[in-house]
Design a protein around this motif. Sequence first.
Motif, PDB file in Angstrom:
ATOM      1  N   ILE A  82     -10.749  -5.783  32.497  1.00  9.33           N
ATOM      2  CA  ILE A  82      -9.980  -5.545  33.712  1.00  9.33           C
ATOM      3  C   ILE A  82     -10.810  -6.086  34.866  1.00  9.33           C
ATOM      4  N   GLU A  83     -10.233  -7.000  35.629  1.00  7.54           N
ATOM      5  CA  GLU A  83     -10.937  -7.609  36.758  1.00  7.54           C
ATOM      6  C   GLU A  83     -10.136  -7.363  38.021  1.00  7.54           C
ATOM      7  N   ARG A  84     -10.818  -6.966  39.087  1.00  9.22           N
ATOM      8  CA  ARG A  84     -10.164  -6.713  40.369  1.00  9.22           C
ATOM      9  C   ARG A  84     -11.036  -7.194  41.506  1.00  9.22           C
ATOM     10  N   GLU A  85     -10.365  -7.488  42.604  1.00 12.24           N
ATOM     11  CA  GLU A  85     -11.021  -7.907  43.830  1.00 12.24           C
ATOM     12  C   GLU A  85     -10.198  -7.350  44.984  1.00 12.24           C
ATOM     13  N   LEU A  86     -10.824  -7.125  46.114  1.00 12.78           N
ATOM     14  CA  LEU A  86     -10.149  -6.631  47.310  1.00 12.78           C
ATOM     15  C   LEU A  86     -10.192  -7.717  48.371  1.00 12.78           C
ATOM     16  N   VAL A  87      -9.073  -7.934  49.057  1.00 15.42           N
ATOM     17  CA  VAL A  87      -9.007  -8.913  50.143  1.00 15.42           C
ATOM     18  C   VAL A  87      -8.363  -8.261  51.356  1.00 15.42           C
ATOM     19  N   LEU A  88      -8.917  -8.549  52.526  1.00 16.20           N
ATOM     20  CA  LEU A  88      -8.287  -8.185  53.795  1.00 16.20           C
ATOM     21  C   LEU A  88      -7.837  -9.481  54.468  1.00 16.20           C
ATOM     22  N   PHE A  89      -6.549  -9.546  54.813  1.00 14.94           N
ATOM     23  CA  PHE A  89      -5.976 -10.689  55.517  1.00 14.94           C
ATOM     24  C   PHE A  89      -5.572 -10.250  56.917  1.00 14.94           C
ATOM     25  N   LYS A  90      -5.975 -10.991  57.937  1.00 20.30           N
ATOM     26  CA  LYS A  90      -5.420 -10.795  59.272  1.00 20.30           C
ATOM     27  C   LYS A  90      -4.469 -11.972  59.476  1.00 20.30           C
ATOM     28  N   THR A 125      -5.276  -5.732  46.522  1.00 22.27           N
ATOM     29  CA  THR A 125      -6.188  -5.743  45.384  1.00 22.27           C
ATOM     30  C   THR A 125      -5.485  -6.400  44.213  1.00 22.27           C
ATOM     31  N   GLY A 126      -6.284  -6.998  43.349  1.00 22.65           N
ATOM     32  CA  GLY A 126      -5.706  -7.619  42.167  1.00 22.65           C
ATOM     33  C   GLY A 126      -6.657  -8.620  41.563  1.00 22.65           C
ATOM     34  N   ASP A 127      -6.125  -9.394  40.625  1.00 22.99           N
ATOM     35  CA  ASP A 127      -6.956 -10.426  40.019  1.00 22.99           C
ATOM     36  C   ASP A 127      -6.911 -11.690  40.877  1.00 22.99           C
ATOM     37  N   GLU A 128      -7.696 -12.656  40.495  1.00 20.68           N
ATOM     38  CA  GLU A 128      -7.857 -13.888  41.277  1.00 20.68           C
ATOM     39  C   GLU A 128      -6.527 -14.619  41.489  1.00 20.68           C
ATOM     40  N   ASN A 129      -5.688 -14.658  40.467  1.00 19.46           N
ATOM     41  CA  ASN A 129      -4.405 -15.368  40.570  1.00 19.46           C
ATOM     42  C   ASN A 129      -3.467 -14.700  41.570  1.00 19.46           C
ATOM     43  N   LEU A 131      -4.221 -12.701  44.110  1.00 17.20           N
ATOM     44  CA  LEU A 131      -4.724 -12.817  45.472  1.00 17.20           C
ATOM     45  C   LEU A 131      -4.627 -14.246  45.993  1.00 17.20           C
ATOM     46  N   GLY A 132      -4.794 -15.213  45.107  1.00 19.61           N
ATOM     47  CA  GLY A 132      -4.627 -16.619  45.495  1.00 19.61           C
ATOM     48  C   GLY A 132      -3.194 -16.923  45.884  1.00 19.61           C
ATOM     49  N   ALA A 133      -2.241 -16.381  45.125  1.00 21.47           N
ATOM     50  CA  ALA A 133      -0.822 -16.592  45.435  1.00 21.47           C
ATOM     51  C   ALA A 133      -0.461 -15.947  46.772  1.00 21.47           C
ATOM     52  N   LEU A 134      -0.972 -14.762  47.014  1.00 21.63           N
ATOM     53  CA  LEU A 134      -0.712 -14.070  48.269  1.00 21.63           C
ATOM     54  C   LEU A 134      -1.308 -14.848  49.447  1.00 21.63           C
ATOM     55  N   GLU A 135      -2.505 -15.355  49.260  1.00 23.69           N
ATOM     56  CA  GLU A 135      -3.145 -16.163  50.302  1.00 23.69           C
ATOM     57  C   GLU A 135      -2.310 -17.406  50.619  1.00 23.69           C
ATOM     58  N   ASP A 136      -1.807 -18.068  49.596  1.00 28.04           N
ATOM     59  CA  ASP A 136      -0.962 -19.262  49.802  1.00 28.04           C
ATOM     60  C   ASP A 136       0.268 -18.925  50.638  1.00 28.04           C
ATOM     61  N   LEU A 137       0.897 -17.790  50.354  1.00 27.13           N
ATOM     62  CA  LEU A 137       2.089 -17.400  51.110  1.00 27.13           C
ATOM     63  C   LEU A 137       1.740 -17.041  52.555  1.00 27.13           C
ATOM     64  N   PHE A 138       0.644 -16.345  52.765  1.00 30.51           N
ATOM     65  CA  PHE A 138       0.250 -15.974  54.125  1.00 30.51           C
ATOM     66  C   PHE A 138      -0.181 -17.189  54.952  1.00 30.51           C
ATOM     67  N   ARG A 139      -0.662 -18.239  54.310  1.00 29.41           N
ATOM     68  CA  ARG A 139      -1.066 -19.449  55.044  1.00 29.41           C
ATOM     69  C   ARG A 139       0.106 -20.043  55.819  1.00 29.41           C
ATOM     70  N   ALA A 140       1.306 -19.875  55.315  1.00 35.27           N
ATOM     71  CA  ALA A 140       2.496 -20.388  56.014  1.00 35.27           C
ATOM     72  C   ALA A 140       2.695 -19.693  57.371  1.00 35.27           C
ATOM     73  N   TYR A 141       2.219 -18.476  57.502  1.00 34.91           N
ATOM     74  CA  TYR A 141       2.352 -17.732  58.755  1.00 34.91           C
ATOM     75  C   TYR A 141       1.119 -17.907  59.644  1.00 34.91           C
ATOM     76  N   GLY A 142       0.011 -18.275  59.025  1.00 34.03           N
ATOM     77  CA  GLY A 142      -1.248 -18.449  59.738  1.00 34.03           C
ATOM     78  C   GLY A 142      -2.188 -17.285  59.485  1.00 34.03           C
ATOM     79  N   ARG A 148     -13.127 -11.272  51.488  1.00 35.71           N
ATOM     80  CA  ARG A 148     -12.961 -10.834  50.098  1.00 35.71           C
ATOM     81  C   ARG A 148     -14.211 -10.099  49.641  1.00 35.71           C
ATOM     82  N   THR A 149     -13.989  -9.122  48.779  1.00 34.64           N
ATOM     83  CA  THR A 149     -15.126  -8.499  48.109  1.00 34.64           C
ATOM     84  C   THR A 149     -15.478  -9.372  46.920  1.00 34.64           C
ATOM     85  N   GLY A 150     -16.547  -9.059  46.262  1.00 33.18           N
ATOM     86  CA  GLY A 150     -16.833  -9.713  45.000  1.00 33.18           C
ATOM     87  C   GLY A 150     -15.956  -9.100  43.928  1.00 33.18           C
TER      88      GLY A 150
END
Length: 158
Positions: A82-90, A125-129, A131-142, A148-150
């Motif tokens: 089980i792998e997890r990471e935490l990300v905060l997006f502004k 929180t989630g796995d790398e995939n 969080l990467g997908a979420l980041e891609d979607l948020f990039r459209a908004y800026g 990110r945590t480790g």
Amino acid sequence: MKHILSVLVENKPGVLSRVTGLISRRGFNIESLTVAPTEDVTMSRMTVIVNADETGFEQITKQLHKLVSVYKISDLTDEDAIERELVLFKVCAPAEKRHEVIEVANLFRAKIVDVGRATLTIEATGDENKLGALEDLFRAYGIKQLTRTGKIAMSRGA
């Protein structure tokens, strides 16, 4: 190849420095590192992601075993872990786009943790995939800021 090591160590000053120094002196870069106390307050668990070939990885683990403060090393690379990471997006979220940003966050079961005049801060929180997908979607908004945590990892089952 990326290797995931779970290292159980003494919870004492200097242990983190000795472990990371050992890895870096051998010419390997640590891609991710998390350290925290375990259920036993005298022990800490380090989750270390290192990019190394098999020979280099074997060298790292043999050297880590020689450290007095290291109690156990688990290689979670090929395990069903089980792998997890935490990300905060502004994220930029003006009034007319705010609802869309909230909907994207809800789709990924992310949580709004701060609301500003023109931004939303979202915790995910989630796995790398994921969080990467979420980041891609948020990039459209800026994305104004991202942190990110480790990665943390644990083997499944008993």
